[in-house]
Scaffold this motif. Structure first.
Motif, PDB file in Angstrom:
ATOM      1  N   LYS A  94      -7.097 -29.007 -13.841  1.00 42.76           N
ATOM      2  CA  LYS A  94      -5.691 -30.506 -12.927  1.00 42.76           C
ATOM      3  C   LYS A  94      -5.787 -30.489 -11.473  1.00 42.76           C
ATOM      4  N   GLU A 130      -7.389 -32.588  -7.970  1.00 43.16           N
ATOM      5  CA  GLU A 130      -6.288 -32.531  -7.350  1.00 43.16           C
ATOM      6  C   GLU A 130      -6.569 -32.090  -6.332  1.00 43.16           C
ATOM      7  N   SER A 143       3.169 -29.724  -0.616  1.00 38.37           N
ATOM      8  CA  SER A 143       1.910 -30.532  -1.576  1.00 38.37           C
ATOM      9  C   SER A 143       1.081 -29.084  -1.308  1.00 38.37           C
TER      10      SER A 143
END
Length: 400
Positions: free
Chosen positions: A129, A133, A264
């Motif tokens: 995942k 990203e 982030s």
């Protein structure tokens, strides 16, 4: 891997040459042959297979990614909160054990003359995942190779070959090439051949731009050289080899922590000069060459690959009944990424130790006499820490 006929849109690929030269393969040009089939059949190189009646029970590993602590009195995150359930995993292991006695080791052993073939299989979990990203696809293949070859080297086996499975809804050739490059790099690091693989294109099965990976490794070790932990005794020394970070386990919890933290993947990792994305995507260390080198020095009795389940569940897997371990908590530097995960997720110490490697990716159990030679004998070739000792009584405890 046998010859197959496939429906719908599936691509098969095979590798004609080993990545390393060998007497039986004089052509070491590393040529790659790809065979594709659309809406019909595919051809592929037939690999070695063994009749079922010749198979003896192996020590087949059931991935301990399913292990976690249940609940947290502090209100901090747990692996179970992130969707990984210890109860379901334990029940599956119980059922499989009824069908295939002998489960519990890191690899499956198959007798072959005076040797054992040792096999392992794994994936890279939800670290994929983060690859989607971050756009970092050229190292995830290293993780894939590492998870299998690090398992089989715990028996003292030298990896011989590796096979991979790459599945996606729509084949992006450029992206797939990056992933396979990582697999090639991982095989080179572990000195084994990339023997073959399967690329499956399955429309509507995966989200756009996403893919899944599995890997399969086979190695060999002489029967009289198998590392099986049977001779471990109280007083033996635990030697830890450092990890590069989270490796390929616990990412369901990592992603939950990241979402809760407000940061982030492009933000800097607190306490380090690197982004969170790059820190979390650091490829798993492949320990094959250094572990085999250490084994050659003598005195190695057991080896544990620290994956899902962390120290708490993996180290006892190599001990005879009645023995446990004491870990010296301050005997190595815990990487900044784990400190951030624990603080941002308010995760308890016990949960951290049972989910993550905490900076130690491989633990060797060695005799006291051999420990000094191993700890001091690297001459810069590797780093090793004296992280604990074997004691009477089961389980893992921690002391300063």
């Amino acid at each position: 891997m046998t010859s197959s006929f496939v429906a719908n849109t599936e691509l098969s690929r095979c590798f004609a040459a080993s990545m390393i030269s060998a007497p039986s393969k004089p052509n070491s040009t590393k040529t790659i042959l790809r065979n594709c089939a659309i809406n019909g059949s595919s051809s592929r190189i037939r690999s070695l297979s063994v009749a079922a009646h010749n198979l003896t029970p192996g020590r087949v590993r059931v991935s301990s990614r399913v292990l976690s602590l249940s609940g947290s009195s502090s209100g901090g995150l747990t692996y179970k909160d992130a969707g990984v359930d210890i109860d379901a995993g334990s029940e599956l292991v119980r059922r499989i054990t009824k069908m295939a006695p002998g489960i519990g080791g890191f690899g499956g052993l198959f007798p072959l003359g005076d040797s054992y073939l040792v096999a392992g299989t794994d994936g890279v979990g939800t670290k994929l995942k983060l690859a989607f990203e971050t756009g970092i696809h050229d190292t995830i293949g290293i993780d894939l190779v590492a998870m299998s070859v690090n398992d089989i080297v715990t028996s003292g086996a030298k990896p011989l070959f590796f096979l991979d499975y790459f599945a996606t809804s729509r084949l992006d050739v450029d992206l797939a090439e990056k992933v396979i490059k990582g697999i090639v790099d991982g095989c080179q690091q572990s000195d084994c051949a990339l023997l073959g693989g399967e690329t499956a294109e399955m429309p509507d099965f995966y989200a756009e731009g996403e893919y899944d990976l599995s890997g399969f490794a086979v190695g060999i070790v002489k029967k009289d050289s198998v590392i099986d932990g049977k001779n471990i005794v109280a007083g033996d020394v635990l030697i830890g080899l450092p990890s590069s970070g989270v490796h390929s386990n616990g990412f369901s919890l990592v992603r939950r922590v990241l979402a809760q933290s407000g940061l982030s993947l492009k933000d800097q990792l607190p306490g380090a000069n690197i982004t969170l994305g790059k820190a979390l995507m650091a490829p798993t260390v492949i320990y094959v060459k250094q572990v085999l080198d250490i084994i050659s020095k003598g005195g190695v009795k057991g080896i544990a690959h620290i994956t899902g389940g962390g120290f708490t569940d993996n180290i006892p897997r190599v001990f005879p009944k009645g023995l446990g371990a004491v870990i010296y908590k301050d005997s190595w530097e815990v990487p900044a990424v784990f400190k951030w995960i624990q603080q941002a997720g308010r995760i308890e110490d016990g949960e951290m130790r049972r989910t993550f490697n905490m900076g130690i990716g491989m633990v060797l159990v060695v005799s006291h006499e051999a420990s000094r030679k191993i700890l001091e004998g690297g001459h810069g070739a590797y780093t090793a820490y004296h992280i604990g000792e074997v004691v009477n009584g089961e389980g893992v405890s921690y002391s300063s």
